[in-house]
Motif scaffolding. Structure first.
Motif: not given
Length: 559
Positions: A522-527, A531-550
């Motif tokens: 959460k700390e990484q995300f909040e920071f 600083i106005h980063c556009d997009y984030i990707q990582g386990y904090y929000f979601c791991r890689p998932v099969p197509s049906a779950e995505y």
């Protein structure tokens, strides 16, 4: 009965002598005639492949026999046997004739039986020499004169069978960064280096009671000798010293792969593979030049071989499946597109991580086929989502180093999206910074062409390379993807935040979108949001998932 192409060239200025010689040999050989050495050279230019021997008079006008012999020395015709003929029986004439390369010497007047015997003997010697030469060429490397790969392996196997109870070691030898040597000295200079290494092996191998050595390919040599631990170390030190002594201006840096042979009956090709695996341990190291094969390497080789055996059928059977790792808008925290990742659904071994098979595919080139498979599967998913009435966000796919070296890549990708009717802006292309650094000018031109065709380009792992700022200056891309594991250090949290802030600010001033991957807290995300980063990707929000779950995640996001 005369054999095809068994033609003898008679070089004699006296017509009566030519007729006499022709009558002696015409029942066995076809005959060509020349009145002097000049005419003979002209006939050789046109019909040398037919001629099996030359009967050469020494005293002739225009060009005599001595001059003719000089002309054919070290030419393409010096393998044709020449029998010199003269009325001068002095010792000096015979000596000079033989010194100039004549195979035999006949004194006039001619005796038919003597002439025919000497002619047959010369032709037989010539054919034997030709066969020996062909055999030598088939077995030896043309640059160094050492045994070539096939013959070296065969001689090694024969030696090991002969000394079946003795312990041997197989040593692979090459030169680090050999391509730079060719650039520095040119191809001829590079060949001289290879010959020097060959001569070095010739000088050290006879110190052992039995040995084999050869040039396997390029700058790679092999040596097989009886094994004694101390002697092996002494040999390596000796080879290193000799090879490094070649030049003071350009230091040659050899590397060695050592395989202690466990079974003298195994194929030499296998020994070479093991020694090559050992060599790779030190190939890119500036310190250390000896790698030794061990059981860990053996297990790795077996795993890689299993992967290699299964990869073709796996692609054909569509065992590779796509997983999607969503990207999230940093401000709204809602998903916006995803990165397509590949997993191997192996029928016996279950789900395999790309960390297991991708490095193998990168080494053997199969990654190019797999990448195209992933791109096509991503397009199929996008097409289906569009047909179902959705408005899918972009899917990003990865490009390997091999993909980036293919000048036909832009055309290939364009045809792929056209095949499925996909707008190119829905297929984002991820290129690692390190792949870009392999050939910046070439890849920059490719990127410009891809962007012209409507694709969006993303530099992946930005910040992990050594030339990040220089890359940013030169390359024309749409997104930067920052890897948090390279740029964020919990041991110096304040410094990491300052670096990230500076990179994001700089990228925004260049009108580049920022994706931060590897976000786990959460700390990484909040920071990053601050600083106005556009997009984030990582386990904090979601791991890689099969197509049906995505698909569920993407649909939920639009409600």
């Amino acid at each position: 009965m005369r054999e095809d192409k068994n033609t003898v060239l008679i070089v004699e200025d006296q017509e009566i002598n030519r007729m006499l010689l022709q009558n002696m040999i015409h029942n066995t050989y076809s005959v060509l005639e020349a009145a002097n050495g000049k005419e003979a050279l002209e006939i050789l230019e046109e019909k040398s492949e037919e001629i099996v021997a030359i009967l050469l008079d020494i005293v002739m006008p225009v060009m005599d026999g001595f001059e003719f012999l000089k002309r054919i020395q070290k030419s393409d015709w010096d393998g044709i046997p020449v029998i010199a003929m003269t009325g001068d029986s002095s010792w000096s004439t015979e000596e000079k004739t033989l010194e100039l390369g004549a195979w035999d010497f006949i004194v006039k007047p001619y005796k038919e039986q003597v002439l025919m015997t000497r002619l047959r003997n010369a032709i037989a010697r010539s054919k034997m020499n030709y066969l020996k030469q062909m055999k030598h060429m088939a077995e030896h490397d043309y640059v160094t004169g050492l045994y070539n790969r096939l013959c070296f392996f065969r001689s090694t196997e024969e030696m090991l069978r002969e000394y079946a109870s003795r312990e041997f070691v197989f040593i692979r030898i090459d030169i680090k960064r050999f391509r730079l040597i060719n650039s520095y000295w040119g191809e001829k200079g590079g060949d001289k280096v290879l010959c020097f290494i060959a001569d070095t092996l010739r000088s050290v191998a006879p110190n052992y009671p039995c040995y084999s050595y050869g040039r396997i390919e390029s700058d790679i040599f092999g040596l097989c000798i009886p094994y004694e631990r101390n002697n092996c170390k002494v040999l390596i030190d000796l080879l290193v010293g000799k090879i490094r002594s070649y030049s003071e201006r350009f230091i040659l840096e050899p590397s060695f792969g050592i395989y202690l042979i466990e079974d003298n009956l195994m194929p030499a090709e296998t020994m070479f593979i093991f020694a090559t695996m050992a060599n790779k341990k030190v190939k890119n190291q500036y310190q250390g030049n000896v790698g030794i094969y061990d059981e860990k390497l053996g297990r790795q080789i077996m795993r890689e071989q299993d992967i290699y055996n299964d990869m073709g059928p796996a692609l054909q059977n569509e065992e590779f499946v796509l997983f999607f790792q969503p990207k999230y808008d940093c401000e709204t925290q809602r998903p916006y597109g995803a990165e397509a990742l590949v997993r191997w659904e192996h029928p016996q071994k279950g789900m395999l991580s790309p960390a297991i098979f991708i490095p193998v595919f990168e080494k053997n080139g199969f990654v190019e086929k797999l990448d195209y498979y992933v791109w096509e599967k991503a397009c199929q998913h996008l097409r289906r989502w569009i047909d179902e009435g959705n408005e899918p966000a972009p899917i990003s796919v990865n490009m390997s180093r091999i993909d980036c070296s293919n000048s036909g890549l832009p055309e290939r990708l364009s045809k792929l999206v056209e095949k499925y009717g996909i707008p190119p802006e829905l297929l984002h292309l991820e290129l690692t910074e390190s792949a870009y650094m392999d050939n910046p000018a070439f890849i920059n031109n490719m990127i410009m062409e891809l962007r012209r065709r409507g694709f969006y380009i993303m530099i992946d792992d930005f910040g992990s390379g050594y030339s990040s700022l220089n890359t940013l200056k030169d390359i024309q891309v749409d997104y930067l993807k920052l890897d948090m594991k390279f740029l964020f250090s919990e041991s110096d949290d304040d410094k990491s935040k300052k670096i990230l802030t500076a990179v994001v600010t700089m990228a925004q001033s260049l009108h580049l979108k920022i994706v931060a991957e590897g976000v786990e807290t959460k700390e990484q995300f909040e920071f990053l949001r601050s600083i106005h980063c556009d997009y984030i990707q990582g386990y904090y929000f979601c791991r890689p998932v099969p197509s049906a779950e995505y698909e569920k995640i993407a649909i939920e996001a639009k409600k």
